[in-house]
Design a protein around this motif. Structure first.
Motif, PDB file in Angstrom:
ATOM      1  N   UNK A 132      18.715  -8.236  -1.995  1.00  0.00           N
ATOM      2  CA  UNK A 132      17.515  -7.389  -1.961  1.00  0.00           C
ATOM      3  C   UNK A 132      17.630  -6.333  -0.865  1.00  0.00           C
ATOM      4  N   UNK A 133      18.047  -6.761   0.321  1.00  0.00           N
ATOM      5  CA  UNK A 133      18.139  -5.834   1.457  1.00  0.00           C
ATOM      6  C   UNK A 133      19.236  -4.799   1.225  1.00  0.00           C
ATOM      7  N   UNK A 134      20.394  -5.248   0.720  1.00  0.00           N
ATOM      8  CA  UNK A 134      21.519  -4.328   0.512  1.00  0.00           C
ATOM      9  C   UNK A 134      21.310  -3.374  -0.648  1.00  0.00           C
ATOM     10  N   UNK A 135      20.319  -3.652  -1.494  1.00  0.00           N
ATOM     11  CA  UNK A 135      19.979  -2.704  -2.554  1.00  0.00           C
ATOM     12  C   UNK A 135      19.358  -1.438  -1.978  1.00  0.00           C
ATOM     13  N   UNK A 136      18.830  -1.541  -0.750  1.00  0.00           N
ATOM     14  CA  UNK A 136      18.181  -0.400  -0.095  1.00  0.00           C
ATOM     15  C   UNK A 136      19.002   0.106   1.092  1.00  0.00           C
ATOM     16  N   UNK A 137      19.527  -0.814   1.880  1.00  0.00           N
ATOM     17  CA  UNK A 137      20.309  -0.445   3.063  1.00  0.00           C
ATOM     18  C   UNK A 137      21.733  -0.965   2.906  1.00  0.00           C
ATOM     19  N   UNK A 138      22.743  -0.126   3.101  1.00  0.00           N
ATOM     20  CA  UNK A 138      24.124  -0.643   3.073  1.00  0.00           C
ATOM     21  C   UNK A 138      24.335  -1.632   4.205  1.00  0.00           C
ATOM     22  N   UNK A 139      25.305  -2.519   4.036  1.00  0.00           N
ATOM     23  CA  UNK A 139      25.505  -3.607   4.995  1.00  0.00           C
ATOM     24  C   UNK A 139      25.716  -3.102   6.421  1.00  0.00           C
ATOM     25  N   UNK A 170      11.159  -3.502   1.915  1.00  0.00           N
ATOM     26  CA  UNK A 170      12.367  -2.699   1.704  1.00  0.00           C
ATOM     27  C   UNK A 170      12.203  -1.768   0.497  1.00  0.00           C
ATOM     28  N   UNK A 171      11.542  -2.245  -0.541  1.00  0.00           N
ATOM     29  CA  UNK A 171      11.298  -1.376  -1.698  1.00  0.00           C
ATOM     30  C   UNK A 171      10.378  -0.220  -1.334  1.00  0.00           C
ATOM     31  N   UNK A 172       9.380  -0.488  -0.505  1.00  0.00           N
ATOM     32  CA  UNK A 172       8.496   0.593  -0.065  1.00  0.00           C
ATOM     33  C   UNK A 172       9.242   1.601   0.810  1.00  0.00           C
ATOM     34  N   UNK A 173      10.146   1.102   1.646  1.00  0.00           N
ATOM     35  CA  UNK A 173      10.942   2.017   2.467  1.00  0.00           C
ATOM     36  C   UNK A 173      11.822   2.899   1.589  1.00  0.00           C
ATOM     37  N   UNK A 174      12.315   2.342   0.486  1.00  0.00           N
ATOM     38  CA  UNK A 174      13.123   3.133  -0.440  1.00  0.00           C
ATOM     39  C   UNK A 174      12.251   4.118  -1.205  1.00  0.00           C
ATOM     40  N   UNK A 175      11.119   3.654  -1.737  1.00  0.00           N
ATOM     41  CA  UNK A 175      10.239   4.515  -2.544  1.00  0.00           C
ATOM     42  C   UNK A 175       9.742   5.717  -1.764  1.00  0.00           C
ATOM     43  N   UNK A 176       9.379   5.472  -0.471  1.00  0.00           N
ATOM     44  CA  UNK A 176       8.802   6.536   0.348  1.00  0.00           C
ATOM     45  C   UNK A 176       9.857   7.461   0.948  1.00  0.00           C
ATOM     46  N   UNK A 177      11.134   7.145   0.723  1.00  0.00           N
ATOM     47  CA  UNK A 177      12.211   7.966   1.269  1.00  0.00           C
ATOM     48  C   UNK A 177      12.566   7.651   2.710  1.00  0.00           C
ATOM     49  N   UNK A 221       0.844  -1.199   0.000  1.00  0.00           N
ATOM     50  CA  UNK A 221       0.000   0.000   0.000  1.00  0.00           C
ATOM     51  C   UNK A 221       0.881   1.251   0.000  1.00  0.00           C
ATOM     52  N   UNK A 222       1.008   1.884  -1.162  1.00  0.00           N
ATOM     53  CA  UNK A 222       1.846   3.091  -1.264  1.00  0.00           C
ATOM     54  C   UNK A 222       1.368   4.182  -0.314  1.00  0.00           C
ATOM     55  N   UNK A 223       0.049   4.372  -0.242  1.00  0.00           N
ATOM     56  CA  UNK A 223      -0.493   5.448   0.593  1.00  0.00           C
ATOM     57  C   UNK A 223      -0.147   5.227   2.068  1.00  0.00           C
ATOM     58  N   UNK A 224      -0.152   3.964   2.504  1.00  0.00           N
ATOM     59  CA  UNK A 224       0.165   3.671   3.901  1.00  0.00           C
ATOM     60  C   UNK A 224       1.622   4.015   4.205  1.00  0.00           C
ATOM     61  N   UNK A 258       3.230   6.659   6.705  1.00  0.00           N
ATOM     62  CA  UNK A 258       4.288   6.312   7.658  1.00  0.00           C
ATOM     63  C   UNK A 258       5.425   7.325   7.581  1.00  0.00           C
ATOM     64  N   UNK A 259       5.794   7.715   6.375  1.00  0.00           N
ATOM     65  CA  UNK A 259       6.854   8.709   6.207  1.00  0.00           C
ATOM     66  C   UNK A 259       6.457  10.037   6.856  1.00  0.00           C
ATOM     67  N   UNK A 260       5.183  10.424   6.680  1.00  0.00           N
ATOM     68  CA  UNK A 260       4.709  11.663   7.292  1.00  0.00           C
ATOM     69  C   UNK A 260       4.707  11.552   8.819  1.00  0.00           C
ATOM     70  N   UNK A 261       4.365  10.369   9.325  1.00  0.00           N
ATOM     71  CA  UNK A 261       4.348  10.150  10.779  1.00  0.00           C
ATOM     72  C   UNK A 261       5.753  10.255  11.354  1.00  0.00           C
ATOM     73  N   UNK A 262       6.707   9.658  10.665  1.00  0.00           N
ATOM     74  CA  UNK A 262       8.101   9.721  11.112  1.00  0.00           C
ATOM     75  C   UNK A 262       8.596  11.169  11.119  1.00  0.00           C
ATOM     76  N   UNK A 263       8.251  11.897  10.099  1.00  0.00           N
ATOM     77  CA  UNK A 263       8.658  13.305  10.036  1.00  0.00           C
ATOM     78  C   UNK A 263       8.019  14.113  11.170  1.00  0.00           C
ATOM     79  N   UNK A 264       6.764  13.810  11.458  1.00  0.00           N
ATOM     80  CA  UNK A 264       6.072  14.501  12.545  1.00  0.00           C
ATOM     81  C   UNK A 264       6.743  14.200  13.887  1.00  0.00           C
TER      82      UNK A 264
END
Length: 511
Positions: free
Chosen positions: A188-195, A149-156, A110-113, A117-123
């Motif tokens: 897959x994980x290291x494509x988003x987060x460095x080791x 992990x892809x959603x975490x990357x997409x949402x910043x 769910x992209x919107x979710x 989440x990104x807005x909540x973290x910023x708040x």
């Protein structure tokens, strides 16, 4: 991305006894409705707060599909803490902690979710002062890792906004189901987060006794000179459970005891037992020595003689009649999933050449216990009558990881009386008796280390993949070997496990 940990201005670096306190940060838990979250993670977070090890503005965000408001999530955390927390409940601590609770409803695709989440973290950065520092705990099935992990990357969310901030991801086992899947999962994980931002949880490494194994070996002159093939006959590493698998078929069926426990917990214990002294206890130095051991470790064949696998049948345990695995709900009558696994390994180094390492784990065994037993060779000459030493066994140092944390040293001593009779006795060290303070739960230590950016206790890619390389030949053999042997619930495994040691003139310890 900077991985610097927060410098606590209240800590004088000259006094290493002062507690490590996390700096401004927050934690997001995916899979927040699961047993792990309720029984371990939420109570550990409260216990850390109660011990004064979390910052005043610490924030906890739950992500799940439930139709909950923030206060509903808070009530779930409250009930988990009241039931499972280790430290006493204090209203002031709870009220301060609960101010930072948030809940985001949504599914993993769910992209919107995730945008919410990104807005909540910023708040939270603005309201709670979390300063852009957030860890994402994936308490979810490995199959969901790629989409999350892809959603975490997409949402910043995966990327810090400046070098002073950090973002980290925490992954629960299993780390794949074979070498190929583990390699793909790491990719897959290291494509988003460095080791250096990836923290793979092995909760056994957070246990006090496991860490004390390093102190035992390297802080004392007593044991290290004999910690080698000249004096050690063999090593047994055991993780036994007295529970069955009722209700866990969805997770366990097709996984089995070897993948569930040997690949991660027991091979990590082997690495810590067999490693050379690190040049320091910095994360890189410790990992280097563990990797060296795993690179030198190989399974001993022929696997039909040097391994054993079993499946518990019905029997009696704790005075109650219990069903066998094939009668448990969710398991096929034709299931070949093993609930007991034992393997023989060798560590091909100068220190350990010729010393077998026996690893075993199982469900519905005699009792719940995890231990490392270093069994020494017999004395080369005994100047006693044969009858004086007929009950004398081998010296052994046993490190008890759980439940009764401590160590036992077994050696021969004269029996009081007029004759020279030698019998085994034990010297025992127990954490509960030796120290007044209670040991923290493993998840307390590990979650705090994540927030501090302290990676010493977390396996890296190389360790995970080497562990699969060690285990895969055995798994391939078992796949073509038919059904596992049967053993009655409440016993110590199948007869084939006893035979694998008896062929070398040895036997399993009965903890």
């Amino acid at each position: 991305m900077s991985q610097r940990t927060w410098n606590n201005p209240l800590r004088d670096e000259r006094d290493k006894r002062l507690p490590r306190i996390a700096g401004p940060c927050g934690l997001v838990i995916f899979g927040v409705t699961g047993d792990l979250s309720r029984k371990k993670l939420m109570p550990a977070i409260y216990d850390l707060a109660n011990r004064g090890l979390l910052p005043p503005g610490f924030s906890l965000v739950g992500f799940a599909r439930r139709d909950w408001a923030d206060q509903d999530f808070g009530q779930v955390v409250y009930e988990a803490v009241k039931k499972h927390a280790r430290t006493p409940f204090r209203e002031a601590v709870w009220d301060r902690l609960a101010e930072g609770f948030r809940f985001v409803q949504g599914s993993f695709d769910d992209d919107a979710a995730f945008d919410k989440l990104a807005a909540t973290v910023k708040e939270l950065d603005e309201l709670r002062g979390t300063s852009g520092n957030h860890a994402f705990y994936l308490s979810i099935p490995p199959g969901a890792f790629p989409v999350v992990t892809k959603q975490l990357a997409r949402s910043g969310l995966a990327k810090a906004n400046n070098p002073e901030e950090w973002r980290r991801v925490v992954i629960e086992k299993p780390f794949g189901h074979d070498l190929a899947s583990a390699h793909q999962l790491n990719k897959v994980v290291n494509a988003v987060f460095p080791e250096e931002s990836v923290f793979r949880i092995d909760h056994y490494l957070g246990k006090e006794t496991v860490q004390n194994l390093l102190a035992l070996r390297f802080a004392n002159q007593l044991f290290e000179p004999i910690w080698n093939a000249n004096y050690v006959d063999h090593v047994q590493i055991t993780m036994a459970e007295d529970i069955g698998l009722g209700g866990r078929a969805g997770y366990y069926d097709g996984i089995g005891a070897a993948r569930d426990v040997i690949q991660n917990h027991l091979l990590q214990l082997l690495a810590l037992t067999a490693m050379e002294e690190p040049v320091s206890f910095r994360p890189g130095a410790l990992r280097t020595e563990k990797i060296k051991v795993l690179e030198a470790t190989k399974p001993v064949g022929p696997f039909g003689d040097t391994t054993a696998r079993g499946q518990y049948a019905g029997g009696w345990q704790g005075g109650q009649k219990v069903p066998g695995l094939l009668q448990e709900e969710g398991f096929s009558k034709d299931s070949t999933t093993e609930t007991y696994a034992a393997i023989t390994l060798e560590v091909n180094t100068r220190r350990w050449a010729g010393v077998p390492f026996y690893l075993r784990t199982g469900k519905r065994l005699g009792r719940r216990v995890t231990e490392i037993a270093v069994v020494f060779k017999r004395a080369p000459h005994l100047p006693f009558d044969a009858t004086a030493t007929e009950e004398l066994g081998q010296n052994a140092l046993v490190v008890r990881v759980q439940p009764d944390e401590g160590m036992t040293l077994r050696f021969g001593s004269k029996v009081p009386g007029n004759s020279m009779e030698v019998r085994d006795v034990s010297m025992d060290f127990s954490y509960g008796h030796a120290f007044t303070e209670a040991s923290p739960e493993a998840y307390e230590r590990l979650i705090l280390d994540v927030l501090l950016g302290e990676p010493s206790l977390f396996p890296v890619n190389k360790e995970v993949e080497l562990s699969w390389e060690i285990l895969e030949p055995v798994l391939k053999h078992w796949k073509s070997a038919g059904k596992p042997d049967s053993y009655p619930a409440g016993t110590w495994g199948p007869d084939s496990a006893d035979k694998m040691l008896a062929r070398d003139g040895r036997h399993w310890r009965r903890p």
